[in-house]
Design a protein around this motif. Structure first.
Motif, mmCIF file in Angstrom:
data_model
loop_
_atom_site.group_PDB
_atom_site.id
_atom_site.type_symbol
_atom_site.label_atom_id
_atom_site.label_comp_id
_atom_site.label_asym_id
_atom_site.label_seq_id
_atom_site.Cartn_x
_atom_site.Cartn_y
_atom_site.Cartn_z
ATOM 1 N N ALA A 95 52.517 34.899 34.909
ATOM 2 C CA ALA A 95 53.260 35.536 36.002
ATOM 3 C C ALA A 95 54.759 35.551 35.725
ATOM 4 C CB ALA A 95 52.965 34.818 37.314
ATOM 5 N N TYR A 96 55.267 34.527 35.045
ATOM 6 C CA TYR A 96 56.707 34.454 34.782
ATOM 7 C C TYR A 96 57.215 35.651 33.973
ATOM 8 C CZ TYR A 96 61.217 32.552 33.353
ATOM 9 O OH TYR A 96 62.563 32.371 33.124
ATOM 10 N N PRO A 97 56.609 35.979 32.827
ATOM 11 C CA PRO A 97 57.112 37.162 32.102
ATOM 12 C C PRO A 97 56.897 38.454 32.866
ATOM 13 C CG PRO A 97 55.144 36.276 31.047
ATOM 14 C CD PRO A 97 55.587 35.264 32.055
ATOM 15 N N PHE A 98 55.800 38.568 33.615
ATOM 16 C CA PHE A 98 55.588 39.780 34.412
ATOM 17 C C PHE A 98 56.652 39.925 35.491
ATOM 18 C CE2 PHE A 98 50.941 39.785 33.136
ATOM 19 C CZ PHE A 98 51.026 40.988 32.445
ATOM 20 N N ALA A 99 57.203 38.824 35.978
ATOM 21 C CA ALA A 99 58.184 38.883 37.056
ATOM 22 C C ALA A 99 59.614 39.038 36.543
ATOM 23 C CB ALA A 99 58.077 37.622 37.919
ATOM 24 N N TYR A 100 59.963 38.411 35.401
ATOM 25 C CA TYR A 100 61.371 38.307 35.019
ATOM 26 C C TYR A 100 61.711 38.859 33.641
ATOM 27 C CZ TYR A 100 61.571 35.089 38.962
ATOM 28 O OH TYR A 100 61.494 34.542 40.203
ATOM 29 N N PHE A 155 43.823 37.409 40.251
ATOM 30 C CA PHE A 155 44.411 37.193 41.588
ATOM 31 C C PHE A 155 45.546 36.187 41.530
ATOM 32 C CE2 PHE A 155 44.550 34.622 45.477
ATOM 33 C CZ PHE A 155 44.951 35.595 46.379
ATOM 34 N N SER A 156 45.404 35.149 40.722
ATOM 35 C CA SER A 156 46.436 34.112 40.637
ATOM 36 C C SER A 156 47.741 34.686 40.082
ATOM 37 C CB SER A 156 45.949 32.959 39.758
ATOM 38 O OG SER A 156 44.739 32.429 40.249
ATOM 39 N N ILE A 157 47.648 35.496 39.035
ATOM 40 C CA ILE A 157 48.849 36.130 38.470
ATOM 41 C C ILE A 157 49.488 37.066 39.492
ATOM 42 C CG2 ILE A 157 49.676 37.731 36.699
ATOM 43 C CD1 ILE A 157 47.594 36.605 34.817
ATOM 44 N N PHE A 158 48.658 37.864 40.145
ATOM 45 C CA PHE A 158 49.167 38.794 41.156
ATOM 46 C C PHE A 158 49.876 38.050 42.287
ATOM 47 C CE2 PHE A 158 48.345 41.048 45.187
ATOM 48 C CZ PHE A 158 49.060 42.209 44.950
ATOM 49 N N LEU A 159 49.287 36.938 42.744
ATOM 50 C CA LEU A 159 49.876 36.162 43.833
ATOM 51 C C LEU A 159 51.196 35.524 43.419
ATOM 52 C CD1 LEU A 159 49.485 34.870 46.709
ATOM 53 C CD2 LEU A 159 48.432 32.945 45.524
ATOM 54 N N PHE A 163 55.436 36.225 44.576
ATOM 55 C CA PHE A 163 56.385 35.247 45.098
ATOM 56 C C PHE A 163 57.568 35.060 44.163
ATOM 57 C CE2 PHE A 163 52.611 34.000 47.541
ATOM 58 C CZ PHE A 163 53.175 33.877 48.801
ATOM 59 N N MET A 164 57.319 35.134 42.853
ATOM 60 C CA MET A 164 58.427 34.993 41.909
ATOM 61 C C MET A 164 59.440 36.127 42.056
ATOM 62 S SD MET A 164 56.629 33.723 38.370
ATOM 63 C CE MET A 164 55.773 32.135 38.254
ATOM 64 N N LYS A 165 58.962 37.315 42.376
ATOM 65 C CA LYS A 165 59.865 38.463 42.515
ATOM 66 C C LYS A 165 60.848 38.273 43.667
ATOM 67 C CE LYS A 165 59.437 42.103 40.719
ATOM 68 N NZ LYS A 165 60.143 42.722 39.560
ATOM 69 N N ASP A 166 60.504 37.390 44.623
ATOM 70 C CA ASP A 166 61.390 37.158 45.760
ATOM 71 C C ASP A 166 62.464 36.120 45.463
ATOM 72 O OD1 ASP A 166 60.018 38.970 47.303
ATOM 73 O OD2 ASP A 166 58.648 37.481 48.145
ATOM 74 N N ILE A 167 62.337 35.412 44.352
ATOM 75 C CA ILE A 167 63.346 34.421 43.971
ATOM 76 C C ILE A 167 64.516 35.141 43.305
ATOM 77 C CG2 ILE A 167 63.812 32.394 42.542
ATOM 78 C CD1 ILE A 167 60.861 31.653 42.826
ATOM 79 N N ILE A 190 61.644 27.620 39.091
ATOM 80 C CA ILE A 190 60.622 28.447 39.726
ATOM 81 C C ILE A 190 59.539 27.607 40.408
ATOM 82 C CG2 ILE A 190 58.914 30.254 39.347
ATOM 83 C CD1 ILE A 190 61.810 31.128 39.019
ATOM 84 N N MET A 191 58.981 26.644 39.699
ATOM 85 C CA MET A 191 57.857 25.889 40.244
ATOM 86 C C MET A 191 58.185 25.145 41.543
ATOM 87 S SD MET A 191 55.857 24.438 36.852
ATOM 88 C CE MET A 191 54.823 23.409 37.878
ATOM 89 N N PRO A 192 59.336 24.472 41.672
ATOM 90 C CA PRO A 192 59.638 23.822 42.960
ATOM 91 C C PRO A 192 59.732 24.803 44.121
ATOM 92 C CG PRO A 192 61.036 22.941 41.223
ATOM 93 C CD PRO A 192 60.326 24.124 40.642
ATOM 94 N N MET A 193 60.128 26.042 43.852
ATOM 95 C CA MET A 193 60.242 27.038 44.914
ATOM 96 C C MET A 193 58.908 27.709 45.226
ATOM 97 S SD MET A 193 63.902 28.746 43.826
ATOM 98 C CE MET A 193 64.141 29.525 45.415
ATOM 99 N N LEU A 194 57.916 27.458 44.394
ATOM 100 C CA LEU A 194 56.593 28.051 44.603
ATOM 101 C C LEU A 194 55.586 27.041 45.156
ATOM 102 C CD1 LEU A 194 56.089 30.211 41.367
ATOM 103 C CD2 LEU A 194 56.691 30.993 43.658
ATOM 104 N N TYR A 195 56.079 25.958 45.731
ATOM 105 C CA TYR A 195 55.161 24.899 46.176
ATOM 106 C C TYR A 195 54.125 25.389 47.196
ATOM 107 C CZ TYR A 195 53.522 20.471 48.083
ATOM 108 O OH TYR A 195 52.739 19.446 48.504
ATOM 109 N N PRO A 196 54.504 26.066 48.288
ATOM 110 C CA PRO A 196 53.475 26.513 49.251
ATOM 111 C C PRO A 196 52.443 27.474 48.652
ATOM 112 C CG PRO A 196 55.639 26.543 50.265
ATOM 113 C CD PRO A 196 55.867 26.307 48.804
ATOM 114 N N PRO A 197 52.866 28.548 47.940
ATOM 115 C CA PRO A 197 51.833 29.421 47.367
ATOM 116 C C PRO A 197 50.986 28.736 46.302
ATOM 117 C CG PRO A 197 54.024 30.092 46.625
ATOM 118 C CD PRO A 197 54.217 29.106 47.730
ATOM 119 N N MET A 198 51.553 27.792 45.567
ATOM 120 C CA MET A 198 50.761 27.087 44.566
ATOM 121 C C MET A 198 49.715 26.197 45.228
ATOM 122 S SD MET A 198 53.408 26.074 41.499
ATOM 123 C CE MET A 198 52.144 25.084 40.722
ATOM 124 N N VAL A 199 50.070 25.564 46.340
ATOM 125 C CA VAL A 199 49.082 24.775 47.086
ATOM 126 C C VAL A 199 47.963 25.679 47.594
ATOM 127 C CG1 VAL A 199 48.700 23.398 49.165
ATOM 128 C CG2 VAL A 199 50.693 22.955 47.727
#
Length: 279
Positions: A95-100, A155-159, A163-167, A190-199
């Motif tokens: 997801a990281y390269p797809f987003a940034y 689905f995981s990459i899409f999800l 969220f990464m695109k909003d950072i 990135i990972m600390p800011m993605l805590y809720p969606p990762m859970v």
């Protein structure tokens, strides 16, 4: 006065409807729990809907000594843990390269990932069976792990990409100027800011893997490798008339998924709401 009376009637009907819905939803679970605390003699004498005369908590200790229940439980834990860890790790890295990041064919590759969301398991189960058989993975624990990773990845990459695109991208640019690498950006920013969606992703993946019935049924013939959903089916055939033991096995099997949802439900809801409410 009439308006207040009309409002009171409407509220009463709404609450009555909600209470009836709640009772109908909870009643099957309470019936299974009640059955798990009985003996077969009590069911034959009092009927399946009667409350237990004595709570037989020993059913929950006896279930581990009957059949291969402990083996089924261990297999489910191993498969679920491996699938969740690899799905989260691979999804973050993809997801990281797809987003940034910018690279040739990025849009095409992402469309291929999205195409994975549209492919039902029923359509690919026969080719999947043949491929695993040709690779010598059929009737092994990897036959349960690898396909479920592949099915959860799109689905995981899409999800996570959403969220990464909003950072703010400026955060990453500032980190790069300070000498940070892409791996450090992913781990420390990135990972600390993605805590809720990762859970949310972890819980959904874990519950889906834990409850998967179709793959173990088709790909596993060795009783020592079966997971709980299939194992319970075979367990039931061995104890066709012992309904308390079947109910006990069902309660113990459903408990981890229920606890996971209860414990993390706020994080799940916040993760979903973060994706729904964008400014």
């Amino acid at each position: 006065m009439n308006m207040n009376r009309s409002l009171l009637i409407r509220r009463t009907l709404v609450y009555a409807f909600m209470i009836c819905t709640a009772v109908l939803t909870v009643a099957p679970f309470l019936l299974v729990i009640s059955t798990s605390l009985k003996t077969m003699n009590e069911i034959n004498m009092d009927g399946p809907l009667a409350l237990p005369q004595v709570f037989h908590w020993d059913n929950y200790s006896r279930i581990w000594d009957v059949g291969n229940f402990i083996t089924y439980y261990k297999n489910s834990v191993i498969v679920t843990a491996v699938v969740v860890v690899l799905v989260v790790l691979l999804s973050l890295l993809a997801a990281y390269p797809f987003a940034y990041m910018k690279f040739k064919g990025k849009g095409v590759f992402f469309l291929i990932v999205l195409w994975g969301l549209t492919v039902p398991l029923d359509l690919i189960i026969i080719p999947l069976f043949n491929n695993l058989k040709s690779m010598g993975l059929l009737n092994t624990i990897w036959a349960l792990i690898l396909p479920q990773i592949a099915m959860n990845i799109p689905f995981s990459i899409f999800l996570l990409r959403g969220f990464m695109k909003d950072i703010p991208y400026a955060l990453l640019e500032s980190a790069r100027i300070d000498g940070s690498t892409e791996v450090k950006n992913l781990y420390y920013i990135i990972m600390p800011m993605l805590y809720p969606p990762m859970v949310s992703l972890i819980v959904f993946t874990a519950i889906g893997t834990w409850n998967n019935f179709m793959l173990p049924t088709i790909l596993i013939q060795n009783d020592e490798l079966r997971t709980l959903p299939v194992g319970l089916n075979y367990f039931q055939t061995k104890f066709t008339m012992d309904f308390p033991m079947i109910a006990t096995a069902a309660v113990v099997s459903a408990l981890p998924a229920a606890l996971a949802y209860i414990i993390f439900q706020r994080k799940i809801i916040s993760g979903v709401m973060m994706g729904a409410l964008k400014e």
